[in-house]
Design a protein around this motif. Sequence first.
Motif, PDB file in Angstrom:
ATOM      1  N   THR A 138     -78.799  56.788 110.605  1.00  0.00           N
ATOM      2  CA  THR A 138     -80.023  57.121 111.321  1.00  0.00           C
ATOM      3  C   THR A 138     -80.560  58.507 110.985  1.00  0.00           C
ATOM      4  O   THR A 138     -81.750  58.675 110.747  1.00  0.00           O
ATOM      5  N   VAL A 139     -79.684  59.488 110.945  1.00  0.00           N
ATOM      6  CA  VAL A 139     -80.150  60.863 110.766  1.00  0.00           C
ATOM      7  C   VAL A 139     -80.520  61.145 109.318  1.00  0.00           C
ATOM      8  O   VAL A 139     -81.512  61.804 109.034  1.00  0.00           O
ATOM      9  N   CYS A 140     -79.702  60.628 108.389  1.00  0.00           N
ATOM     10  CA  CYS A 140     -79.938  60.927 106.972  1.00  0.00           C
ATOM     11  C   CYS A 140     -80.463  59.752 106.176  1.00  0.00           C
ATOM     12  O   CYS A 140     -80.793  59.913 104.998  1.00  0.00           O
ATOM     13  N   GLY A 141     -80.527  58.593 106.790  1.00  0.00           N
ATOM     14  CA  GLY A 141     -81.123  57.463 106.097  1.00  0.00           C
ATOM     15  C   GLY A 141     -80.287  56.880 104.976  1.00  0.00           C
ATOM     16  O   GLY A 141     -80.817  56.209 104.087  1.00  0.00           O
ATOM     17  N   LEU A 142     -78.965  57.109 104.990  1.00  0.00           N
ATOM     18  CA  LEU A 142     -78.125  56.472 103.992  1.00  0.00           C
ATOM     19  C   LEU A 142     -78.156  54.965 104.197  1.00  0.00           C
ATOM     20  O   LEU A 142     -78.261  54.481 105.328  1.00  0.00           O
ATOM     21  N   THR A 143     -78.075  54.217 103.117  1.00  0.00           N
ATOM     22  CA  THR A 143     -78.104  52.770 103.216  1.00  0.00           C
ATOM     23  C   THR A 143     -76.747  52.246 103.678  1.00  0.00           C
ATOM     24  O   THR A 143     -75.722  52.915 103.554  1.00  0.00           O
ATOM     25  N   THR A 144     -76.762  51.029 104.173  1.00  0.00           N
ATOM     26  CA  THR A 144     -75.504  50.417 104.602  1.00  0.00           C
ATOM     27  C   THR A 144     -74.504  50.306 103.450  1.00  0.00           C
ATOM     28  O   THR A 144     -73.311  50.593 103.646  1.00  0.00           O
ATOM     29  N   PRO A 145     -74.918  49.906 102.231  1.00  0.00           N
ATOM     30  CA  PRO A 145     -73.948  49.879 101.120  1.00  0.00           C
ATOM     31  C   PRO A 145     -73.339  51.250 100.832  1.00  0.00           C
ATOM     32  O   PRO A 145     -72.144  51.357 100.535  1.00  0.00           O
ATOM     33  N   GLU A 146     -74.143  52.314 100.914  1.00  0.00           N
ATOM     34  CA  GLU A 146     -73.622  53.662 100.669  1.00  0.00           C
ATOM     35  C   GLU A 146     -72.573  54.039 101.703  1.00  0.00           C
ATOM     36  O   GLU A 146     -71.527  54.600 101.378  1.00  0.00           O
ATOM     37  N   ILE A 147     -72.831  53.715 102.951  1.00  0.00           N
ATOM     38  CA  ILE A 147     -71.880  54.043 104.010  1.00  0.00           C
ATOM     39  C   ILE A 147     -70.627  53.194 103.871  1.00  0.00           C
ATOM     40  O   ILE A 147     -69.505  53.677 104.064  1.00  0.00           O
ATOM     41  N   ALA A 148     -70.793  51.927 103.513  1.00  0.00           N
ATOM     42  CA  ALA A 148     -69.639  51.054 103.334  1.00  0.00           C
ATOM     43  C   ALA A 148     -68.715  51.586 102.245  1.00  0.00           C
ATOM     44  O   ALA A 148     -67.490  51.579 102.394  1.00  0.00           O
ATOM     45  N   ARG A 149     -69.298  52.085 101.154  1.00  0.00           N
ATOM     46  CA  ARG A 149     -68.470  52.640 100.078  1.00  0.00           C
ATOM     47  C   ARG A 149     -67.714  53.877 100.554  1.00  0.00           C
ATOM     48  O   ARG A 149     -66.552  54.080 100.198  1.00  0.00           O
ATOM     49  N   ALA A 150     -68.366  54.702 101.358  1.00  0.00           N
ATOM     50  CA  ALA A 150     -67.705  55.911 101.849  1.00  0.00           C
ATOM     51  C   ALA A 150     -66.500  55.580 102.721  1.00  0.00           C
ATOM     52  O   ALA A 150     -65.511  56.308 102.743  1.00  0.00           O
ATOM     53  N   PHE A 151     -66.572  54.447 103.433  1.00  0.00           N
ATOM     54  CA  PHE A 151     -65.494  54.066 104.346  1.00  0.00           C
ATOM     55  C   PHE A 151     -64.550  53.017 103.760  1.00  0.00           C
ATOM     56  O   PHE A 151     -63.645  52.547 104.432  1.00  0.00           O
ATOM     57  N   LEU A 152     -64.766  52.654 102.494  1.00  0.00           N
ATOM     58  CA  LEU A 152     -63.950  51.617 101.852  1.00  0.00           C
ATOM     59  C   LEU A 152     -64.037  50.302 102.624  1.00  0.00           C
ATOM     60  O   LEU A 152     -63.067  49.536 102.702  1.00  0.00           O
ATOM     61  N   ASP A 153     -65.225  50.012 103.180  1.00  0.00           N
ATOM     62  CA  ASP A 153     -65.448  48.789 103.939  1.00  0.00           C
ATOM     63  C   ASP A 153     -66.341  47.835 103.155  1.00  0.00           C
ATOM     64  O   ASP A 153     -67.110  48.257 102.280  1.00  0.00           O
ATOM     65  N   ALA A 154     -66.285  46.551 103.516  1.00  0.00           N
ATOM     66  CA  ALA A 154     -67.226  45.582 102.964  1.00  0.00           C
ATOM     67  C   ALA A 154     -68.601  45.824 103.582  1.00  0.00           C
ATOM     68  O   ALA A 154     -68.708  46.205 104.757  1.00  0.00           O
ATOM     69  N   GLU A 155     -69.648  45.607 102.796  1.00  0.00           N
ATOM     70  CA  GLU A 155     -71.000  45.871 103.295  1.00  0.00           C
ATOM     71  C   GLU A 155     -71.346  45.066 104.552  1.00  0.00           C
ATOM     72  O   GLU A 155     -71.883  45.630 105.515  1.00  0.00           O
ATOM     73  N   PRO A 156     -71.055  43.742 104.614  1.00  0.00           N
ATOM     74  CA  PRO A 156     -71.379  43.006 105.841  1.00  0.00           C
ATOM     75  C   PRO A 156     -70.639  43.550 107.064  1.00  0.00           C
ATOM     76  O   PRO A 156     -71.199  43.616 108.158  1.00  0.00           O
ATOM     77  N   THR A 157     -69.388  43.963 106.864  1.00  0.00           N
ATOM     78  CA  THR A 157     -68.613  44.520 107.970  1.00  0.00           C
ATOM     79  C   THR A 157     -69.250  45.795 108.497  1.00  0.00           C
ATOM     80  O   THR A 157     -69.366  46.000 109.714  1.00  0.00           O
ATOM     81  N   MET A 158     -69.672  46.663 107.579  1.00  0.00           N
ATOM     82  CA  MET A 158     -70.306  47.907 107.997  1.00  0.00           C
ATOM     83  C   MET A 158     -71.647  47.641 108.667  1.00  0.00           C
ATOM     84  O   MET A 158     -72.007  48.296 109.655  1.00  0.00           O
ATOM     85  N   GLY A 159     -72.404  46.682 108.141  1.00  0.00           N
ATOM     86  CA  GLY A 159     -73.686  46.337 108.762  1.00  0.00           C
ATOM     87  C   GLY A 159     -73.508  45.876 110.194  1.00  0.00           C
ATOM     88  O   GLY A 159     -74.276  46.259 111.091  1.00  0.00           O
ATOM     89  N   GLN A 160     -72.493  45.057 110.434  1.00  0.00           N
ATOM     90  CA  GLN A 160     -72.227  44.588 111.798  1.00  0.00           C
ATOM     91  C   GLN A 160     -71.783  45.734 112.696  1.00  0.00           C
ATOM     92  O   GLN A 160     -72.163  45.806 113.866  1.00  0.00           O
ATOM     93  N   ARG A 161     -70.991  46.653 112.137  1.00  0.00           N
ATOM     94  CA  ARG A 161     -70.524  47.803 112.928  1.00  0.00           C
ATOM     95  C   ARG A 161     -71.713  48.645 113.391  1.00  0.00           C
ATOM     96  O   ARG A 161     -71.791  49.055 114.559  1.00  0.00           O
TER      97      ARG A 161
END
Length: 424
Positions: A138-161
């Motif tokens: 929200t604050v920096c506008g990173l995409t869900t795939p970018e955040i998922a990579r940072a957390f070593l998570d799957a993109e759908p999992t991060m999107g749901q989170r």
Amino acid sequence: MTTAPGPASAIGVSRELDRVMRADRGRLLAILAAGLRDLALAEEVLQEAAVSALAHWGRSGLPSQPAGWLLKVARRKAIDRLRGAARDGRKAAALAGLAEDEAAPEPEAIPDERLRLIFACCHPALEPKSRVALTLRTVCGLTTPEIARAFLDAEPTMGQRISRAKAKIAAAGIPFSVPDAEHWPARLGTVLTSIYLIFTTGYVAGPGEPRDLCLEAEYLVRLIDGLRPGDAEVEGALAMMLLTAARRAARIGQDGASLPPGEQDRSLWDEGRIAEGRAILARAVARRMPGPFQIKAAIADCQMAEAGPDWPQIAALYGALWRHEPTPVVRLNGAVALAEAGDPARGLEIVEALAPELRDYQPWHAARAALLVMTGARQAAALAYRRAIADAPTVADALFLQRRLDALNAVQSGGRSGRRKESP
């Protein structure tokens, strides 16, 4: 919402809209979310306003204040959405507030209320991982795939989170406000961690990105420092960012490969940032309230010692950091420091033990390769380097690792050649 006369080209409109959304999305979203008390709705109406801008600006020309135009249109769209749900007391209150804001004169500048948004995203009611992910989104506008990579998570999992976190903020009525002083301790650690991840994302991406996330993170920490002066951990976070950012210009070599601090051109380091960072760190340490961000700042400082990285001290500091943050990544970094300080066998033993947790983490393969070289296991090191190169997050990191692999191959080739010459 006055606009410049005459139509604008579609390309020009698209470029200006992209620029405004990159620069001001976080500030606009913070204002909308505070008024709506619904983060998901704020994102939706801001996106709808952006779509409207493409058509309207193309017909009527670019507005004199594009961010203000987007804010006003987003508020109108939110009013339309809320009118049908005015029986809900909370939505009725939001509708009344929006109507008042929409009727107010257009401000000269959009106020920066991102700190309110950060504290909402980092509310204790949210799970820690969700707090950081939501702040980055929200604050920096990173995409869900970018955040998922940072957390070593799957993109759908991060999107749901992220979606669940937004829904919880709305359902629980979490306020979009900077908390009173007595509520800071419960929230500050996660807030600083969120900003730290913003900083590291920008640092890894390099200075060529459209937005300088390092500077944005530094600005946010300075903002917190102004609101809570004298907090040793806030000072530690700021010192860490200043000391690390001081090396940015030297991080990439002339061949395009990334360089660790010990191999960088020190003449490219920002002496002003180094001096300010060390002064702030000294002030924080003098408060005798040690914490993880002060330790990370001290590690950054030891990386920049005059004679080269002070590996024994860095290894000791990672041991101290482990007591605050017992994570596999801290353990990995501590193992590398231990190896560099003179005990590569023990360092490699620790790294190998982390395989179940970090075998899908690219830096684990890079660290393992380096330690395998140090312990003489060259063939295994070559395999580890190839895996690390394949998964490298940036071209610069891949080039650095390829240089190490090439040097290893040259040594191995020389050794084989020498043995052939010695054969009868």
